[in-house]
Write an enzyme that holds these catalytic residues in place. Structure first.
Site, PDB file in Angstrom:
ATOM      1  N   HIS A 195       0.854  -1.187   0.000  1.00 44.95           N
ATOM      2  CA  HIS A 195       0.000   0.000   0.000  1.00 44.95           C
ATOM      3  C   HIS A 195       0.892   1.240   0.000  1.00 44.95           C
ATOM      4  O   HIS A 195       1.739   1.416   0.875  1.00 44.95           O
ATOM      5  CB  HIS A 195      -0.893  -0.003   1.240  1.00 44.95           C
ATOM      6  CG  HIS A 195      -1.755   1.218   1.363  1.00 44.95           C
ATOM      7  ND1 HIS A 195      -2.743   1.524   0.456  1.00 44.95           N
ATOM      8  CD2 HIS A 195      -1.768   2.216   2.284  1.00 44.95           C
ATOM      9  CE1 HIS A 195      -3.336   2.647   0.813  1.00 44.95           C
ATOM     10  NE2 HIS A 195      -2.761   3.090   1.922  1.00 44.95           N
TER      11      HIS A 195
ATOM     12  N   LYS B 202      -0.651  10.801   1.230  1.00 47.79           N
ATOM     13  CA  LYS B 202       0.250  10.235   0.212  1.00 47.79           C
ATOM     14  C   LYS B 202      -0.177  10.653  -1.194  1.00 47.79           C
ATOM     15  O   LYS B 202       0.646  11.119  -1.996  1.00 47.79           O
ATOM     16  CB  LYS B 202       0.278   8.706   0.322  1.00 47.79           C
ATOM     17  CG  LYS B 202       0.779   8.185   1.660  1.00 47.79           C
ATOM     18  CD  LYS B 202       0.881   6.683   1.683  1.00 47.79           C
ATOM     19  CE  LYS B 202      -0.458   5.986   1.539  1.00 47.79           C
ATOM     20  NZ  LYS B 202      -1.376   6.255   2.696  1.00 47.79           N
TER      21      LYS B 202
ATOM     22  N   ASP C 270      -2.039   3.873  -4.480  1.00 47.57           N
ATOM     23  CA  ASP C 270      -2.803   2.999  -3.603  1.00 47.57           C
ATOM     24  C   ASP C 270      -2.180   1.604  -3.484  1.00 47.57           C
ATOM     25  O   ASP C 270      -1.847   1.164  -2.392  1.00 47.57           O
ATOM     26  CB  ASP C 270      -4.263   2.886  -4.065  1.00 47.57           C
ATOM     27  CG  ASP C 270      -5.117   2.202  -3.005  1.00 47.57           C
ATOM     28  OD1 ASP C 270      -5.000   2.577  -1.822  1.00 47.57           O
ATOM     29  OD2 ASP C 270      -5.870   1.279  -3.344  1.00 47.57           O
TER      30      ASP C 270
ATOM     31  N   ARG D 105      17.703  14.910  12.649  1.00 49.91           N
ATOM     32  CA  ARG D 105      17.907  16.284  12.168  1.00 49.91           C
ATOM     33  C   ARG D 105      19.203  16.443  11.382  1.00 49.91           C
ATOM     34  O   ARG D 105      19.444  17.495  10.795  1.00 49.91           O
ATOM     35  CB  ARG D 105      17.885  17.258  13.353  1.00 49.91           C
ATOM     36  CG  ARG D 105      16.570  17.232  14.117  1.00 49.91           C
ATOM     37  CD  ARG D 105      16.534  18.260  15.221  1.00 49.91           C
ATOM     38  NE  ARG D 105      16.591  19.624  14.696  1.00 49.91           N
ATOM     39  CZ  ARG D 105      16.553  20.703  15.463  1.00 49.91           C
ATOM     40  NH1 ARG D 105      16.454  20.579  16.780  1.00 49.91           N
ATOM     41  NH2 ARG D 105      16.640  21.903  14.929  1.00 49.91           N
TER      42      ARG D 105
END
Length: 312
Positions: A138, A159, A177, A243
């Protein structure tokens, strides 16, 4: 279930069916081919009967030298119940003994005009692609600056909307999808859409849209190698996010590990731009330019100089 039949090979390479018509539905389970030269000489101890048998000029010229009784016997043993097909290359004449044996055991005998080596290479590539290990995931697969980016995340995280922004910027949609992923070689994952969902994108509130119709043929592509995974997740204030980018996270799909980035999503963050930069940065890393490592090196130099001054 992954499967290839003799009929698929006939249609793919436009082969001529000579005999054994009832066997064209036989399954081909391996991409390995066999050149039955030893079998023509009578050695069937390790005969790979489950492979496609490819017969060329060399095998047929030796076969012509055999006595008539041996010709019949060898061809009957060659046409086993497991053999998916026997293919004659170069458009050579098919021996009558092979035609009789194939009709008797329902083993398709096919004819191609291509040279043996060239046809062997093309058929092997086709079978390796079709029989490659497969999984469906998916997510959304997009081609961003030539990098195949697989966007994953929980349902509703954005998404498809992110993919739509990327498409508007000139990047290309591969699948939305559901992404069908095949491992065609070691460390080579190819993603493609299911035929039912090809060129389609689902946007909540709008519905299904056809990307090729809206943005043109240049906005889609049928398949793409997956080289980067981006996971979108809702921002968690208590979670510590990377980071610097010094530690590279991996995600395993089938037998291949792919670089994975986790991007927190919250209002005001332009996720499509972040993915564009992530794709460009990934490409730079592959070229030997790593900004995080360079920053770390500079930091270590500064700390080293400070330590020397304190010691002085």
């Amino acid at each position: 279930m992954i499967s290839v039949t003799t009929r698929d090979v006939i249609e793919k390479f436009n082969l001529t069916l000579v005999s054994g018509n009832e066997g064209i539905g036989r399954y081909i389970t391996t991409s390995d081919l066999s050149r039955p030269g030893l079998e023509m000489a009578g050695y069937f101890t390790h005969y790979p009967a489950n492979r496609v048998q490819l017969i060329g000029k060399t095998e047929l010229s030796f076969f012509d030298m055999l006595p008539t009784n041996l010709k019949k016997e060898r061809m009957l043993r060659l046409c086993s119940t497991e053999t998916p097909a026997i293919i004659i290359s170069r458009g050579l004449e098919v021996p009558e003994e092979l035609i009789q044996a194939s009709n008797e055991n329902n083993v398709p005998v096919l004819l191609t005009t291509m040279k043996t080596t060239r046809f062997s290479s093309r058929l092997t590539n086709f079978l390796e692609s079709r029989l490659a290990p497969y999984v469906a995931m998916h997510g959304v697969l997009v081609d961003v600056y030539g990098i195949g980016v697989l966007i994953i995340g929980k349902s509703g995280v954005g998404k498809s909307e992110t993919a739509l922004e990327l498409i508007k910027k000139g990047h290309r949609l591969v699948a939305d999808d559901c992404v069908e992923i095949r491992q065609e070689a070691e460390d080579l994952l190819i993603g493609s859409p299911p035929p039912l969902l090809e060129h389609l994108l689902e946007i909540r509130g709008i519905g299904i849209i056809d990307i090729m119709t809206l943005f043109g043929a240049s906005a889609v592509r049928p398949q793409k190698r997956i080289t980067l995974i981006v996971e979108l997740e809702n921002w968690d204030g208590e979670k510590v996010y990377d980071r610097l980018g010094l530690d590279e996270e991996k995600m395993k799909i089938i037998d291949t590990e792919i670089t994975k980035l986790t991007i927190p999503v919250q209002p005001g963050r332009n996720v499509s731009v972040i993915i564009e930069v992530a794709a460009m940065n990934y490409r730079l890393k592959k070229l030997g330019v790593n900004a995080a490592q360079e920053f770390s090196r500079r930091l270590e130099e500064v700390i080293s100089v400070q330590d020397e001054l304190e010691d002085y």
